[in-house]
Design a protein around this motif. Structure first.
Motif, short mmCIF file in Angstrom:
data_model
loop_
_atom_site.label_atom_id
_atom_site.label_comp_id
_atom_site.label_asym_id
_atom_site.label_seq_id
_atom_site.Cartn_x
_atom_site.Cartn_y
_atom_site.Cartn_z
N PRO A 1 -9.08 -5.30 -3.05
CA PRO A 1 -7.66 -5.79 -2.68
C PRO A 1 -6.55 -4.44 -2.75
O PRO A 1 -5.69 -4.77 -2.03
CB PRO A 1 -7.40 -6.12 -4.37
CG PRO A 1 -9.06 -6.47 -4.82
CD PRO A 1 -9.85 -5.47 -4.28
N GLU A 2 -7.28 -3.44 -3.13
CA GLU A 2 -6.25 -2.26 -2.85
C GLU A 2 -6.21 -1.93 -1.45
O GLU A 2 -5.02 -1.38 -1.02
CB GLU A 2 -6.78 -0.71 -3.71
CG GLU A 2 -6.77 -0.97 -5.07
CD GLU A 2 -8.18 -1.70 -5.86
OE1 GLU A 2 -8.16 -1.65 -6.94
OE2 GLU A 2 -8.96 -2.23 -4.92
N PHE A 3 -7.15 -2.25 -0.66
CA PHE A 3 -7.31 -1.79 1.01
C PHE A 3 -6.31 -2.98 1.37
O PHE A 3 -5.31 -2.41 2.31
CB PHE A 3 -8.63 -2.08 1.52
CG PHE A 3 -8.37 -2.19 2.99
CD1 PHE A 3 -8.18 -0.96 3.69
CD2 PHE A 3 -8.57 -3.38 3.79
CE1 PHE A 3 -8.37 -1.17 5.15
CE2 PHE A 3 -8.53 -3.60 5.08
CZ PHE A 3 -8.38 -2.33 5.75
N GLU A 4 -6.08 -4.02 1.16
CA GLU A 4 -5.36 -5.21 1.73
C GLU A 4 -3.94 -4.82 1.25
O GLU A 4 -3.05 -5.02 2.11
CB GLU A 4 -5.81 -6.64 1.12
CG GLU A 4 -6.91 -7.12 1.75
CD GLU A 4 -7.28 -8.71 1.52
OE1 GLU A 4 -6.59 -9.23 2.57
OE2 GLU A 4 -8.01 -8.69 0.82
N VAL A 5 -3.60 -4.58 0.04
CA VAL A 5 -2.09 -4.37 -0.54
C VAL A 5 -1.62 -3.18 0.36
O VAL A 5 -0.70 -2.94 0.78
CB VAL A 5 -2.04 -3.99 -1.88
CG1 VAL A 5 -0.92 -3.61 -2.24
CG2 VAL A 5 -2.50 -5.30 -2.74
N ALA A 6 -2.60 -2.03 0.55
CA ALA A 6 -2.21 -0.83 1.20
C ALA A 6 -1.87 -1.20 2.76
O ALA A 6 -0.60 -0.71 3.29
CB ALA A 6 -3.26 0.38 1.09
N THR B 1 1.39 -3.37 3.11
CA THR B 1 2.46 -2.85 2.60
C THR B 1 2.83 -1.87 3.81
O THR B 1 4.10 -1.72 4.16
CB THR B 1 2.35 -1.89 1.37
OG1 THR B 1 1.93 -2.80 0.29
CG2 THR B 1 3.60 -1.14 1.00
N MET B 2 1.99 -1.04 4.47
CA MET B 2 2.23 -0.42 5.67
C MET B 2 2.83 -0.90 6.86
O MET B 2 3.76 -0.76 7.35
CB MET B 2 1.01 0.58 6.05
CG MET B 2 0.72 1.60 5.22
SD MET B 2 -0.56 2.66 5.45
CE MET B 2 -1.51 1.85 6.69
N CYS B 3 2.12 -2.13 7.14
CA CYS B 3 2.64 -3.00 8.05
C CYS B 3 4.21 -3.71 7.86
O CYS B 3 4.87 -3.60 8.70
CB CYS B 3 1.88 -4.23 8.48
SG CYS B 3 0.25 -3.57 9.26
#
Length: 133
Positions: free
Chosen positions: A77-82, A85-87
């Motif tokens: 989930p941390e990968f997806e949130v990061a 968020t960047m996009c």
């Protein structure tokens, strides 16, 4: 995921898809291998594009078709949130990215509150540079 105007929208998280299937609310109909630049497909895919039927929430036990949805598989989930968020902070609705062997379009939709944009939803779509989408 949710339903709007008789169509399923959302439902891009592999954990949610798995849970809904376990509860009998989702009928998995098949997958499409991701477009990978010359790589052989294998059982360790991290992107899945699938088709399914989802219970429409009525008591008559009917299902609505989701013709295509794309999701990361086996990522944190941390990968997806990061990533989302960047996009979102890049300020674009369409974000074409290279990530490993995949080329994806990360779609970001904003919602404005008090003249401030917030991330409403973000999700991946498989992308083919040669075809555009």
């Amino acid at each position: 995921g949710e339903e709007r105007d008789g169509k399923i929208i959302g439902c891009h998280n592999w954990i949610q898809i798995w849970r809904e299937e376990q509860r009998g609310n989702l009928n998995y109909l098949g997958y499409i291998y991701p477009k990978r630049r010359g790589y052989e497909t294998d059982e360790d895919e991290n992107i899945m594009t699938i088709q399914f039927e989802w219970k429409d929430g009525k008591d008559d036990n009917t299902f609505e078709l989701k013709p295509v949805t794309t999701s990361f598989v086996g990522v944190s989930p941390e990968f997806e949130v990061a990533l989302y968020t960047m996009c979102f902070l890049a300020g674009k609705k369409e974000n074409i990215i290279d990530i490993g062997p995949y080329v994806l379009n990360i779609k970001c939709y904003a919602i404005a509150r008090n003249q401030i944009n917030y991330l409403s939803t973000a999700f991946p779509e498989d992308y083919d540079r040669d075809e555009g989408y």
